[in-house]
Motif scaffolding. Structure first.
Motif, PDB file in Angstrom:
ATOM      1  N   SER A  68     -34.827  -5.817 -16.884  1.00 22.65           N
ATOM      2  CA  SER A  68     -34.396  -5.278 -15.725  1.00 22.65           C
ATOM      3  C   SER A  68     -32.886  -5.515 -15.408  1.00 22.65           C
ATOM      4  N   TYR A  69     -32.297  -5.000 -14.344  1.00 21.34           N
ATOM      5  CA  TYR A  69     -31.018  -5.417 -13.881  1.00 21.34           C
ATOM      6  C   TYR A  69     -30.654  -5.227 -12.473  1.00 21.34           C
ATOM      7  N   ILE A  70     -29.853  -5.802 -12.079  1.00 19.43           N
ATOM      8  CA  ILE A  70     -29.259  -6.033 -10.707  1.00 19.43           C
ATOM      9  C   ILE A  70     -27.818  -5.181 -10.464  1.00 19.43           C
ATOM     10  N   ALA A  71     -28.207  -4.141  -9.676  1.00 15.51           N
ATOM     11  CA  ALA A  71     -26.826  -3.465  -9.563  1.00 15.51           C
ATOM     12  C   ALA A  71     -25.992  -4.199  -8.354  1.00 15.51           C
ATOM     13  N   GLY A  72     -24.752  -4.872  -9.008  1.00 12.68           N
ATOM     14  CA  GLY A  72     -24.204  -5.701  -8.147  1.00 12.68           C
ATOM     15  C   GLY A  72     -23.261  -5.139  -7.131  1.00 12.68           C
ATOM     16  N   ASP A  73     -23.219  -5.893  -6.058  1.00 11.20           N
ATOM     17  CA  ASP A  73     -22.136  -5.115  -4.932  1.00 11.20           C
ATOM     18  C   ASP A  73     -20.706  -5.162  -5.428  1.00 11.20           C
ATOM     19  N   ASP A  74     -20.549  -5.772  -6.506  1.00 13.55           N
ATOM     20  CA  ASP A  74     -19.216  -5.822  -7.115  1.00 13.55           C
ATOM     21  C   ASP A  74     -18.900  -4.573  -8.040  1.00 13.55           C
ATOM     22  N   GLY A  75     -20.073  -3.671  -8.200  1.00  8.43           N
ATOM     23  CA  GLY A  75     -19.881  -2.572  -9.191  1.00  8.43           C
ATOM     24  C   GLY A  75     -20.458  -2.879 -10.671  1.00  8.43           C
ATOM     25  N   SER A  76     -20.793  -4.380 -10.852  1.00  7.95           N
ATOM     26  CA  SER A  76     -21.144  -4.431 -12.047  1.00  7.95           C
ATOM     27  C   SER A  76     -22.661  -4.333 -12.191  1.00  7.95           C
ATOM     28  N   ARG A  77     -23.206  -4.349 -13.234  1.00  6.83           N
ATOM     29  CA  ARG A  77     -24.590  -4.058 -13.683  1.00  6.83           C
ATOM     30  C   ARG A  77     -25.048  -5.255 -14.487  1.00  6.83           C
ATOM     31  N   TYR A  78     -25.904  -6.207 -13.810  1.00  4.84           N
ATOM     32  CA  TYR A  78     -26.279  -7.310 -14.630  1.00  4.84           C
ATOM     33  C   TYR A  78     -27.723  -7.417 -15.209  1.00  4.84           C
ATOM     34  N   GLN A  79     -27.512  -7.736 -16.617  1.00  2.00           N
ATOM     35  CA  GLN A  79     -29.208  -7.454 -17.248  1.00  2.00           C
ATOM     36  C   GLN A  79     -29.658  -8.919 -16.783  1.00  2.00           C
ATOM     37  N   VAL A  80     -30.913  -8.711 -16.355  1.00  2.68           N
ATOM     38  CA  VAL A  80     -31.822  -9.929 -16.279  1.00  2.68           C
ATOM     39  C   VAL A  80     -33.371  -9.665 -16.570  1.00  2.68           C
ATOM     40  N   LEU A  81     -34.066 -10.879 -16.620  1.00  7.54           N
ATOM     41  CA  LEU A  81     -35.632 -10.607 -17.133  1.00  7.54           C
ATOM     42  C   LEU A  81     -36.476 -10.365 -15.939  1.00  7.54           C
ATOM     43  N   ILE A 139     -29.706 -11.344  -3.164  1.00 10.01           N
ATOM     44  CA  ILE A 139     -30.115 -10.250  -4.009  1.00 10.01           C
ATOM     45  C   ILE A 139     -31.367  -9.590  -3.406  1.00 10.01           C
ATOM     46  N   ARG A 140     -31.290  -8.516  -3.164  1.00 10.47           N
ATOM     47  CA  ARG A 140     -32.437  -7.452  -2.607  1.00 10.47           C
ATOM     48  C   ARG A 140     -33.259  -6.732  -3.502  1.00 10.47           C
ATOM     49  N   ASN A 141     -34.464  -6.403  -2.947  1.00 10.99           N
ATOM     50  CA  ASN A 141     -35.290  -5.378  -3.550  1.00 10.99           C
ATOM     51  C   ASN A 141     -34.734  -3.881  -3.748  1.00 10.99           C
ATOM     52  N   GLY A 142     -35.327  -3.181  -4.423  1.00 14.76           N
ATOM     53  CA  GLY A 142     -34.992  -1.756  -4.586  1.00 14.76           C
ATOM     54  C   GLY A 142     -34.943  -1.054  -3.438  1.00 14.76           C
ATOM     55  N   GLU A 143     -35.510  -1.533  -2.030  1.00 16.45           N
ATOM     56  CA  GLU A 143     -35.238  -0.771  -0.730  1.00 16.45           C
ATOM     57  C   GLU A 143     -34.110  -1.482  -0.035  1.00 16.45           C
ATOM     58  N   TYR A 156     -29.023 -20.561 -16.461  1.00  8.07           N
ATOM     59  CA  TYR A 156     -27.861 -22.089 -16.722  1.00  8.07           C
ATOM     60  C   TYR A 156     -26.913 -22.135 -15.527  1.00  8.07           C
ATOM     61  N   GLU A 157     -26.106 -23.014 -15.550  1.00  2.00           N
ATOM     62  CA  GLU A 157     -25.339 -23.358 -14.267  1.00  2.00           C
ATOM     63  C   GLU A 157     -24.318 -22.395 -14.073  1.00  2.00           C
ATOM     64  N   GLY A 158     -24.432 -21.722 -12.694  1.00  2.00           N
ATOM     65  CA  GLY A 158     -23.459 -20.673 -12.382  1.00  2.00           C
ATOM     66  C   GLY A 158     -23.759 -19.140 -12.765  1.00  2.00           C
ATOM     67  N   ALA A 159     -25.064 -18.918 -13.344  1.00  2.00           N
ATOM     68  CA  ALA A 159     -25.445 -17.712 -13.881  1.00  2.00           C
ATOM     69  C   ALA A 159     -25.562 -16.748 -12.881  1.00  2.00           C
ATOM     70  N   LEU A 160     -25.704 -17.185 -11.587  1.00  2.00           N
ATOM     71  CA  LEU A 160     -26.160 -16.270 -10.459  1.00  2.00           C
ATOM     72  C   LEU A 160     -24.912 -16.300  -9.687  1.00  2.00           C
ATOM     73  N   GLU A 161     -23.802 -16.605  -9.743  1.00  2.00           N
ATOM     74  CA  GLU A 161     -22.670 -16.528  -9.148  1.00  2.00           C
ATOM     75  C   GLU A 161     -22.019 -15.041  -9.172  1.00  2.00           C
ATOM     76  N   GLN A 162     -21.752 -14.431  -8.099  1.00  2.00           N
ATOM     77  CA  GLN A 162     -21.215 -13.063  -8.031  1.00  2.00           C
ATOM     78  C   GLN A 162     -22.301 -12.012  -8.355  1.00  2.00           C
ATOM     79  N   MET A 163     -23.466 -12.600  -8.361  1.00  2.00           N
ATOM     80  CA  MET A 163     -24.558 -11.455  -8.796  1.00  2.00           C
ATOM     81  C   MET A 163     -25.242 -10.877  -7.515  1.00  2.00           C
ATOM     82  N   ALA A 164     -24.841 -10.894  -6.358  1.00  2.00           N
ATOM     83  CA  ALA A 164     -25.459 -10.407  -5.343  1.00  2.00           C
ATOM     84  C   ALA A 164     -25.367  -9.004  -5.472  1.00  2.00           C
TER      85      ALA A 164
END
Length: 214
Positions: A68-81, A139-143, A156-164
């Motif tokens: 799945s993915y996180i649509a980051g507030d910084d405009g990036s798309r982060y792939q996650v499980l 990190i928020r849900n689809g709504e 891993y350490e720091g993996a979630l930094e900037q992933m809002a």
């Protein structure tokens, strides 16, 4: 107990295990066995993280994962499980089977290069498995809401930094009730029951959301 990848020849046995584990837990009957059946053909399905727990030659637990993915507030798309469903036969629950399956997903997921795992589940259980409230990382849900049931585990350490951002799970999780009913006819009859304590708890937990304020 052995934890390994599921074999094609075990698909129906696994689906039966999932059905037994979820029957009447979160809803009358269940849909998770049908979900697992469909997930295997999903483009985001991760076969290397389709794991079974085997004891004395019998499958007693199972976990599936999709990308799945996180649509980051910084405009990036982060792939996650996205982890789940995770199922353990009722007679084998509270014996560490689920914990071992999750530990293997975390270890193998990290080796495969994933940065984080997300799921919707009971914080009382999953926080003991290394998960944290997704709200801690904005990190928020689809709504676009913070949800008590939305949990995240960094691999891993720091993996979630900037992933809002907003977490979008794969559309495979949206199942058709009519298709579930038809699929369930392939299994021995079981009686759906409404209003169980676990169903009420699930509804209460799922409703605990709050709006996101930028």
């Amino acid at each position: 107990m052995e934890i390994r990848e599921e074999k094609i020849s075990e698909y129906r046995e696994t689906e039966q295990v999932v059905r037994e584990a979820f029957w009447n837990v979160y809803a009358p009957g269940c849909s998770e066995h049908y979900l697992v059946h469909r997930m295997r053909q999903c483009p985001g399905f991760v076969p290397a993280l389709d794991l079974v727990a085997v004891e004395k030659g019998k499958i007693v637990g199972h976990v599936a994962n999709v990308e799945s993915y996180i649509a980051g507030d910084d405009g990036s798309r982060y792939q996650v499980l996205s982890l789940g469903p995770i199922a353990v036969l009722p007679q084998h629950q509270r014996a560490g089977v689920g914990s071992q399956l999750i530990a293997q997903v975390k270890r193998r997921g990290k080796q495969l290069g994933y940065r984080a795992i997300l799921l919707c589940g009971d914080p009382a259980y999953y926080t003991k498995q290394g998960f944290e409230a997704a709200e801690m990382y904005r990190i928020r849900n689809g709504e676009n809401q913070f949800a008590d049931a939305l949990l995240v585990c960094s691999l891993y350490e720091g993996a979630l930094e900037q992933m809002a951002g907003i977490y979008y799970e794969d559309s495979i999780y949206q199942v058709d009730p009519a298709a579930v009913k038809e699929f369930d006819r392939q299994f021995p009859p079981k009686t759906p029951v409404s209003g169980t304590p676990s169903q009420r708890r699930f509804l209460e937990m799922a409703a605990r959301c709050k709006p996101f304020t930028p």
